[in-house]
Design a protein around this motif. Sequence first.
Motif, short mmCIF file in Angstrom:
data_model
loop_
_atom_site.label_atom_id
_atom_site.label_comp_id
_atom_site.label_asym_id
_atom_site.label_seq_id
_atom_site.Cartn_x
_atom_site.Cartn_y
_atom_site.Cartn_z
N ASP A 77 0.96 -1.42 0.12
CA ASP A 77 0.00 -0.04 0.08
C ASP A 77 0.83 1.23 -0.03
N THR A 78 1.94 1.32 0.49
CA THR A 78 2.91 2.36 0.43
C THR A 78 4.27 2.03 0.22
N ASP A 79 5.14 2.95 -0.20
CA ASP A 79 6.50 2.78 -0.63
C ASP A 79 7.26 2.27 0.56
N GLU A 80 6.85 2.76 1.77
CA GLU A 80 7.52 2.28 2.85
C GLU A 80 7.49 0.79 3.03
N GLN A 81 6.23 0.12 2.94
CA GLN A 81 6.22 -1.25 3.20
C GLN A 81 7.08 -1.96 2.27
N LYS A 82 7.03 -1.58 0.81
CA LYS A 82 7.72 -2.13 -0.17
C LYS A 82 9.24 -2.03 0.15
N ILE A 83 9.66 -0.92 0.57
CA ILE A 83 11.39 -0.75 0.97
C ILE A 83 11.46 -1.65 2.23
N ALA A 84 10.73 -1.71 3.14
CA ALA A 84 10.95 -2.71 4.37
C ALA A 84 10.93 -4.10 3.67
N TRP A 85 9.96 -4.57 2.97
CA TRP A 85 10.13 -5.98 2.37
C TRP A 85 11.50 -6.33 1.77
N ASN A 86 11.74 -5.45 0.78
CA ASN A 86 13.22 -5.52 0.12
C ASN A 86 14.29 -5.55 0.94
N ALA A 87 14.06 -4.64 2.05
CA ALA A 87 15.39 -4.75 3.10
C ALA A 87 15.34 -5.91 3.99
N ARG A 131 14.72 -13.87 0.62
CA ARG A 131 15.91 -14.06 -0.08
C ARG A 131 15.82 -14.04 -1.61
N ALA A 132 14.71 -14.42 -2.24
CA ALA A 132 14.33 -14.44 -3.56
C ALA A 132 14.01 -13.24 -4.14
N ASP A 133 13.57 -12.42 -3.25
CA ASP A 133 12.98 -11.12 -3.87
C ASP A 133 14.05 -9.97 -3.74
N SER A 134 15.44 -9.98 -3.02
CA SER A 134 16.40 -9.31 -2.87
C SER A 134 17.85 -9.99 -2.77
N ASP A 135 18.82 -9.37 -3.40
CA ASP A 135 20.18 -10.06 -3.44
C ASP A 135 20.75 -10.30 -2.19
N ALA A 136 20.48 -9.26 -1.36
CA ALA A 136 21.12 -9.05 0.12
C ALA A 136 20.25 -8.41 0.99
N PRO A 137 20.54 -8.34 2.23
CA PRO A 137 19.61 -7.33 3.13
C PRO A 137 19.92 -5.77 2.54
N GLY A 138 19.06 -5.11 2.46
CA GLY A 138 19.33 -3.96 2.02
C GLY A 138 19.13 -2.77 3.08
N SER A 139 19.29 -1.48 2.70
CA SER A 139 19.30 -0.57 3.21
C SER A 139 17.74 -0.06 3.41
N CYS A 140 17.31 0.75 4.17
CA CYS A 140 16.14 1.32 4.33
C CYS A 140 16.02 2.33 3.57
N ASP A 141 17.13 3.08 2.62
CA ASP A 141 16.88 3.86 1.84
C ASP A 141 16.24 5.32 1.85
N GLY A 142 16.66 5.66 3.14
CA GLY A 142 16.34 6.96 3.89
C GLY A 142 15.17 6.87 4.48
N VAL A 143 14.23 5.72 4.57
CA VAL A 143 13.09 5.61 5.68
C VAL A 143 13.46 5.32 6.74
N PRO A 144 12.79 6.28 7.82
CA PRO A 144 13.37 5.97 9.37
C PRO A 144 12.98 4.50 9.60
N ALA A 145 13.71 4.02 10.50
CA ALA A 145 13.67 2.73 11.10
C ALA A 145 12.49 2.37 11.53
N VAL A 146 11.72 2.97 12.38
CA VAL A 146 10.62 2.95 12.94
C VAL A 146 9.41 2.51 11.83
N SER A 147 9.77 3.24 10.73
CA SER A 147 8.70 2.82 9.38
C SER A 147 9.22 1.85 8.61
N CYS A 148 10.45 1.60 8.73
CA CYS A 148 10.99 0.37 7.65
C CYS A 148 10.95 -0.91 8.45
N ARG A 149 9.71 -1.30 8.66
CA ARG A 149 9.55 -2.74 9.40
C ARG A 149 8.22 -3.14 9.21
#
Length: 307
Positions: A77-87, A131-149
């Motif tokens: 639903d949000t970019d933050e959710q997608k970034i958290a999944w990829n991370a 693991r299949a959706d990302s090559d390695a654990p990524g960063s939160c790309d500027g998303v605050p840690a509390v939202s990157c989860r």
Amino acid sequence: MTDVLEGGVTGAPDATDVPGQNGVVAPVAPVAPVRPAPPDFAGRAAVVADAVRRAGVPTAPAVPVLLSGWALDLGFDTDEQKIAWNARKVDLAPGVPTHTTGTVTGPMTSGRATRSVGVIGPREALDRALRADSDAPGSCDGVPAVSCRLVVTRAVRGDAPVRTSTGEVRLPVWRLTIDGLSHPISVIAVADGVLEWHVPGSVQPLPGLPETAPLVHQADRLIAVSGSTVEVGIGGGACDVDLAAHVVELDDMVVVGGTSQPDPQDTACPASYESRSARLQLARPLGSRPVIDVVSGRPRILGVPAY
């Protein structure tokens, strides 16, 4: 009986049109004619075969290949959710067990046949999907840690249809309710070894393999295999002249690809990519021999496209 685990915290010829269902016109995929391999193609195939043997001839998958990812209904639903999944920032809430207890099995149904397969727990199934959706654990790309989860609050055992190299099957899944996400995400729950999964096939040549001539074309996908008939996709441009498919059949592999002819008019052409299907007839059934792309020297796996 449905298992529920939950906790306390609240996704050739040019194409022609033919009538489809309800009168809708659907395009027919272009087809490449099949011709005997010309000398330049046969020579390239010999070079590729030597390179493949030096690297080790790949073996055909021993079990069906999963043609989707390990996560189904993946969407956010949000970019933050997608970034958290990829991370890979996905946690299970307290009370959601991480593993199955003891040996757990579930049904795997293909057509009318059903057999029991091992089932893994929500945490293991989730980690495999991440693991299949990302090559390695990524960063939160500027998303605050509390939202990157993301927090999984509930895991329900069910089943879902998935595509494999041998057709559609129904498999056990964990349907994960994630706090703040409008729909569940399902992760395939079968144990390792029931299915294989491959990233899309590499088009990067094997190390040490020389470049191909400009008018030699890659096999970008293996579409179907039936006995001694192999259907492949030949990559090229919409304006390639006289694009044809070729096969060089060897005892330990089958090398496939295509060639085209120089444009005598040297006319400008849009830089578009087009994959044309071709049915190649072998002298004997393919069996366990790998299908090798003449350009990259990489195997083409049934249903798995190249990058």
